[in-house]
Design a protein around this motif. Structure first.
Motif, PDB file in Angstrom:
ATOM      1  N   GLN A  14     -19.081   3.141 -22.029  1.00 23.33           N
ATOM      2  CA  GLN A  14     -19.640   2.089 -21.174  1.00 23.33           C
ATOM      3  C   GLN A  14     -21.036   2.467 -20.696  1.00 23.33           C
ATOM      4  O   GLN A  14     -21.552   3.543 -21.010  1.00 23.33           O
ATOM      5  CB  GLN A  14     -18.714   1.845 -19.975  1.00 23.33           C
ATOM      6  CG  GLN A  14     -17.252   1.682 -20.322  1.00 23.33           C
ATOM      7  CD  GLN A  14     -16.970   0.496 -21.231  1.00 23.33           C
ATOM      8  OE1 GLN A  14     -17.786  -0.395 -21.398  1.00 23.33           O
ATOM      9  NE2 GLN A  14     -15.796   0.492 -21.858  1.00 23.33           N
TER      10      GLN A  14
ATOM     11  N   LEU B 293     -24.498 -10.665 -12.046  1.00 28.15           N
ATOM     12  CA  LEU B 293     -24.301 -10.294 -13.437  1.00 28.15           C
ATOM     13  C   LEU B 293     -24.587 -11.492 -14.336  1.00 28.15           C
ATOM     14  O   LEU B 293     -25.150 -11.344 -15.428  1.00 28.15           O
ATOM     15  CB  LEU B 293     -22.877  -9.770 -13.661  1.00 28.15           C
ATOM     16  CG  LEU B 293     -22.556  -9.273 -15.075  1.00 28.15           C
ATOM     17  CD1 LEU B 293     -23.569  -8.240 -15.551  1.00 28.15           C
ATOM     18  CD2 LEU B 293     -21.140  -8.707 -15.125  1.00 28.15           C
TER      19      LEU B 293
ATOM     20  N   THR C 106     -12.575  -4.029 -13.100  1.00 26.39           N
ATOM     21  CA  THR C 106     -12.072  -5.158 -13.866  1.00 26.39           C
ATOM     22  C   THR C 106     -11.096  -4.726 -14.941  1.00 26.39           C
ATOM     23  O   THR C 106     -10.088  -5.388 -15.188  1.00 26.39           O
ATOM     24  CB  THR C 106     -13.247  -5.930 -14.498  1.00 26.39           C
ATOM     25  OG1 THR C 106     -14.131  -6.344 -13.451  1.00 26.39           O
ATOM     26  CG2 THR C 106     -12.760  -7.148 -15.247  1.00 26.39           C
TER      27      THR C 106
ATOM     28  N   LEU D  26     -20.770  -1.206 -16.770  1.00 22.43           N
ATOM     29  CA  LEU D  26     -20.767  -2.400 -17.600  1.00 22.43           C
ATOM     30  C   LEU D  26     -20.414  -2.028 -19.029  1.00 22.43           C
ATOM     31  O   LEU D  26     -20.661  -0.887 -19.457  1.00 22.43           O
ATOM     32  CB  LEU D  26     -22.146  -3.065 -17.605  1.00 22.43           C
ATOM     33  CG  LEU D  26     -22.753  -3.503 -16.279  1.00 22.43           C
ATOM     34  CD1 LEU D  26     -24.179  -3.992 -16.500  1.00 22.43           C
ATOM     35  CD2 LEU D  26     -21.908  -4.591 -15.633  1.00 22.43           C
ATOM     36  N   SER D  27     -19.879  -2.978 -19.765  1.00 25.60           N
ATOM     37  CA  SER D  27     -19.731  -2.778 -21.197  1.00 25.60           C
ATOM     38  C   SER D  27     -21.079  -3.050 -21.860  1.00 25.60           C
ATOM     39  O   SER D  27     -21.947  -3.722 -21.273  1.00 25.60           O
ATOM     40  CB  SER D  27     -18.685  -3.727 -21.767  1.00 25.60           C
ATOM     41  OG  SER D  27     -19.220  -5.051 -21.869  1.00 25.60           O
TER      42      SER D  27
ATOM     43  N   ASP E 105     -21.667  -5.181 -23.878  1.00 25.99           N
ATOM     44  CA  ASP E 105     -21.767  -6.641 -23.984  1.00 25.99           C
ATOM     45  C   ASP E 105     -21.987  -7.300 -22.624  1.00 25.99           C
ATOM     46  O   ASP E 105     -21.905  -8.518 -22.501  1.00 25.99           O
ATOM     47  CB  ASP E 105     -20.497  -7.213 -24.620  1.00 25.99           C
ATOM     48  CG  ASP E 105     -20.361  -6.826 -26.083  1.00 25.99           C
ATOM     49  OD1 ASP E 105     -21.399  -6.695 -26.757  1.00 25.99           O
ATOM     50  OD2 ASP E 105     -19.214  -6.642 -26.538  1.00 25.99           O
ATOM     51  N   LEU E 106     -22.258  -6.474 -21.595  1.00 26.34           N
ATOM     52  CA  LEU E 106     -22.523  -6.942 -20.231  1.00 26.34           C
ATOM     53  C   LEU E 106     -21.298  -7.565 -19.566  1.00 26.34           C
ATOM     54  O   LEU E 106     -21.402  -8.533 -18.804  1.00 26.34           O
ATOM     55  CB  LEU E 106     -23.715  -7.908 -20.192  1.00 26.34           C
ATOM     56  CG  LEU E 106     -25.056  -7.336 -20.662  1.00 26.34           C
ATOM     57  CD1 LEU E 106     -26.161  -8.380 -20.562  1.00 26.34           C
ATOM     58  CD2 LEU E 106     -25.415  -6.082 -19.847  1.00 26.34           C
ATOM     59  N   ASP E 107     -20.134  -7.002 -19.844  1.00 28.01           N
ATOM     60  CA  ASP E 107     -18.934  -7.344 -19.101  1.00 28.01           C
ATOM     61  C   ASP E 107     -18.785  -6.363 -17.937  1.00 28.01           C
ATOM     62  O   ASP E 107     -19.104  -5.177 -18.068  1.00 28.01           O
ATOM     63  CB  ASP E 107     -17.694  -7.258 -19.993  1.00 28.01           C
ATOM     64  CG  ASP E 107     -17.721  -8.281 -21.112  1.00 28.01           C
ATOM     65  OD1 ASP E 107     -18.098  -9.440 -20.849  1.00 28.01           O
ATOM     66  OD2 ASP E 107     -17.380  -7.909 -22.257  1.00 28.01           O
ATOM     67  N   HIS E 108     -18.295  -6.841 -16.817  1.00 31.36           N
ATOM     68  CA  HIS E 108     -18.119  -5.981 -15.656  1.00 31.36           C
ATOM     69  C   HIS E 108     -16.922  -5.046 -15.844  1.00 31.36           C
ATOM     70  O   HIS E 108     -15.850  -5.475 -16.259  1.00 31.36           O
ATOM     71  CB  HIS E 108     -17.899  -6.835 -14.402  1.00 31.36           C
ATOM     72  CG  HIS E 108     -17.645  -6.023 -13.164  1.00 31.36           C
ATOM     73  ND1 HIS E 108     -16.380  -5.752 -12.706  1.00 31.36           N
ATOM     74  CD2 HIS E 108     -18.506  -5.417 -12.309  1.00 31.36           C
ATOM     75  CE1 HIS E 108     -16.471  -5.009 -11.610  1.00 31.36           C
ATOM     76  NE2 HIS E 108     -17.748  -4.801 -11.345  1.00 31.36           N
ATOM     77  N   ILE E 109     -17.129  -3.782 -15.543  1.00 31.36           N
ATOM     78  CA  ILE E 109     -16.054  -2.791 -15.611  1.00 31.36           C
ATOM     79  C   ILE E 109     -15.679  -2.321 -14.207  1.00 31.36           C
ATOM     80  O   ILE E 109     -14.518  -2.358 -13.823  1.00 31.36           O
ATOM     81  CB  ILE E 109     -16.466  -1.576 -16.473  1.00 31.36           C
ATOM     82  CG1 ILE E 109     -16.903  -2.019 -17.876  1.00 31.36           C
ATOM     83  CG2 ILE E 109     -15.320  -0.561 -16.535  1.00 31.36           C
ATOM     84  CD1 ILE E 109     -15.829  -2.719 -18.684  1.00 31.36           C
TER      85      ILE E 109
ATOM     86  N   PHE F  93     -18.884  -8.647  -9.167  1.00 35.61           N
ATOM     87  CA  PHE F  93     -19.872  -8.990 -10.194  1.00 35.61           C
ATOM     88  C   PHE F  93     -21.067  -8.033 -10.175  1.00 35.61           C
ATOM     89  O   PHE F  93     -22.141  -8.361 -10.660  1.00 35.61           O
ATOM     90  CB  PHE F  93     -20.332 -10.437 -10.002  1.00 35.61           C
ATOM     91  CG  PHE F  93     -19.196 -11.424  -9.980  1.00 35.61           C
ATOM     92  CD1 PHE F  93     -18.614 -11.854 -11.160  1.00 35.61           C
ATOM     93  CD2 PHE F  93     -18.676 -11.886  -8.773  1.00 35.61           C
ATOM     94  CE1 PHE F  93     -17.552 -12.748 -11.142  1.00 35.61           C
ATOM     95  CE2 PHE F  93     -17.617 -12.791  -8.745  1.00 35.61           C
ATOM     96  CZ  PHE F  93     -17.052 -13.214  -9.932  1.00 35.61           C
TER      97      PHE F  93
ATOM     98  N   ARG G 142     -27.288 -11.612 -17.377  1.00 34.40           N
ATOM     99  CA  ARG G 142     -26.998 -12.100 -18.727  1.00 34.40           C
ATOM    100  C   ARG G 142     -27.963 -13.214 -19.132  1.00 34.40           C
ATOM    101  O   ARG G 142     -28.475 -13.228 -20.257  1.00 34.40           O
ATOM    102  CB  ARG G 142     -25.566 -12.625 -18.789  1.00 34.40           C
ATOM    103  CG  ARG G 142     -24.482 -11.580 -18.637  1.00 34.40           C
ATOM    104  CD  ARG G 142     -23.133 -12.217 -18.964  1.00 34.40           C
ATOM    105  NE  ARG G 142     -22.009 -11.362 -18.637  1.00 34.40           N
ATOM    106  CZ  ARG G 142     -21.134 -11.610 -17.662  1.00 34.40           C
ATOM    107  NH1 ARG G 142     -21.271 -12.707 -16.914  1.00 34.40           N
ATOM    108  NH2 ARG G 142     -20.125 -10.787 -17.430  1.00 34.40           N
TER     109      ARG G 142
END
Length: 387
Positions: free
Chosen positions: A52, A318, A386, A367-368, A370-374, A90, A322
């Protein structure tokens, strides 16, 4: 003895550059450094974010609500805690609860809530933003025109009384209803001044910048536009090196072409930073809410009055990151600075926030790619995860 946490396995962006194969150390509420595996203390508690990204926590200087709470309708430490918790999901690690134009009584209650939140060290709370009531009716947006009024001596005294008790104190005002002397007095007291909701011309805006105003609220929205003979507040802000400007990057408030032009035109060191202008529905499934007695509708990613007037935004930080990265094609490093370092600079806390650096407050986001919240960490403690 303060415990040490070792954040392992992640690619780390410190606000300036990336670090590969390193470990982030956190001691208490501060960063202790980015080190090699061989330099990790044996007693450190390990947290693995394999594959990540670790980036500086997001700082949002314009947050009207979240988690079902609207600041103003609810003015309490509990409301502020609800808002900060909703935004933490977020990636926002510090924010300014924002009170839009309201009565002197509600303003007083909001300031008291900010004072109490500051004393209670509510995670994520940075200070307050008072957006009004000293605005221009011509550029009122969703603000109630019946509550807009000139700044009086009592207003100046109220702000100065609370300045040292609430943390950062930012107020948005319009030259139409506030004098240059009042701006100078507030600035000298350490209160941050942003111009917004105004039809002022560029020459007047420059005079207010000279008096101490160093920010512009949601660039392009509710302000005099840039035209070829009168640059307005938009032109004055882009041309003034010392001035910072917030930008709502939801794709509705400002067209992507205009966003790109502004980012290329802005003179530094003042920068354009991201804000959400989020309202109470953020983080909920609410379809609407009431604002100063008026129904606000939540539809298709927008919040509007019945006549279609935008009333805040339906986006988190977030989401802004993006949008700016994908829609504008900006390098992710630039966008991350717009969400962390630049707002920290705008409110003069960049000596302790906005970067991952030894001695700085340990606010960061996982973050991943791919801009996903971790996960979100505030003051060295994980607040939400998350996955």
């Amino acid at each position: 003895m303060t415990s040490t946490t070792a954040i392992r396995g992640a690619r780390i962006f410190d606000g300036g550059q990336w670090h590969e194969g390193k470990v982030l150390l956190v001691e208490g509420d501060r960063f202790a450094g980015i080190v090699a595996e061989s330099d990790v203390p044996s007693e450190a508690q390990n947290v693995d974010y394999d594959g990540q990204w670790i980036v500086p926590g997001f700082i949002d200087l314009q947050v009207n609500g979240g988690g079902g709470a609207q600041f103003g309708d609810a003015t309490s430490v509990e409301a502020i805690r609800t808002i900060t918790s909703a935004h933490a999901r977020f990636g926002t690690t510090k924010l300014l609860p924002t009170l839009i134009t309201d009565t002197p009584q509600t303003t007083e209650l909001a300031l008291e809530a900010g004072r109490d939140a500051h004393a209670a060290r509510v995670p994520g709370y940075l200070g307050l933003h008072l957006e009004g009531p000293h605005l221009s009716i011509a550029r009122k947006g969703a603000h109630d025109p019946a509550l807009i009024r000139p700044m009086e001596t009592s207003d100046v005294e109220r702000l100065m009384r609370f300045r040292s008790e609430v943390g950062v104190l930012l107020t948005t005002l319009a030259p139409e209803n506030v004098s240059l002397q009042q701006v100078s007095t507030l600035t000298d007291a350490g209160i941050l001044i942003s111009l917004g909701h105004t039809d002022t011309d560029a020459k007047t805006a420059q005079a207010y910048f000279g008096a101490g105003a160093a920010m512009v609220t949601h660039l392009f929205n509710a302000m005099s536009p840039l035209t070829h003979r009168e640059p307005g507040l938009v032109g004055a802000a882009l041309d003034a090196p010392q001035v910072f400007a917030g930008l709502i990057a939801d794709g509705y408030h400002v067209d992507p072409i205009a966003m790109g032009i502004a980012l290329r035109a802005k003179k530094a060191p003042g920068r354009i930073f991201l804000v959400t202008d989020a309202m109470s529905p953020l983080g909920t499934d609410m379809t609407g809410f009431m604002l100063n007695g008026r129904q606000i509708f939540r539809r298709d990613g927008r919040l509007t009055l019945a006549d279609g007037t935008l009333a805040g935004a339906d986006i988190d930080m977030l989401g802004c990151v993006r949008t700016a990265h994908r829609l504008l094609g900006l390098p992710i490093e630039d966008v991350l600075r717009m969400a962390s370092l630049y707002p920290a600079e705008a409110v003069r806390i960049s000596g302790s926030h906005g970067r991952i650096k030894a001695g700085f407050v340990a606010d960061f986001v996982a973050l991943s790619p791919d801009l996903d919240h971790i996960a979100t960490w505030i003051d060295g403690k994980q607040q939400t995860r998350t996955v």
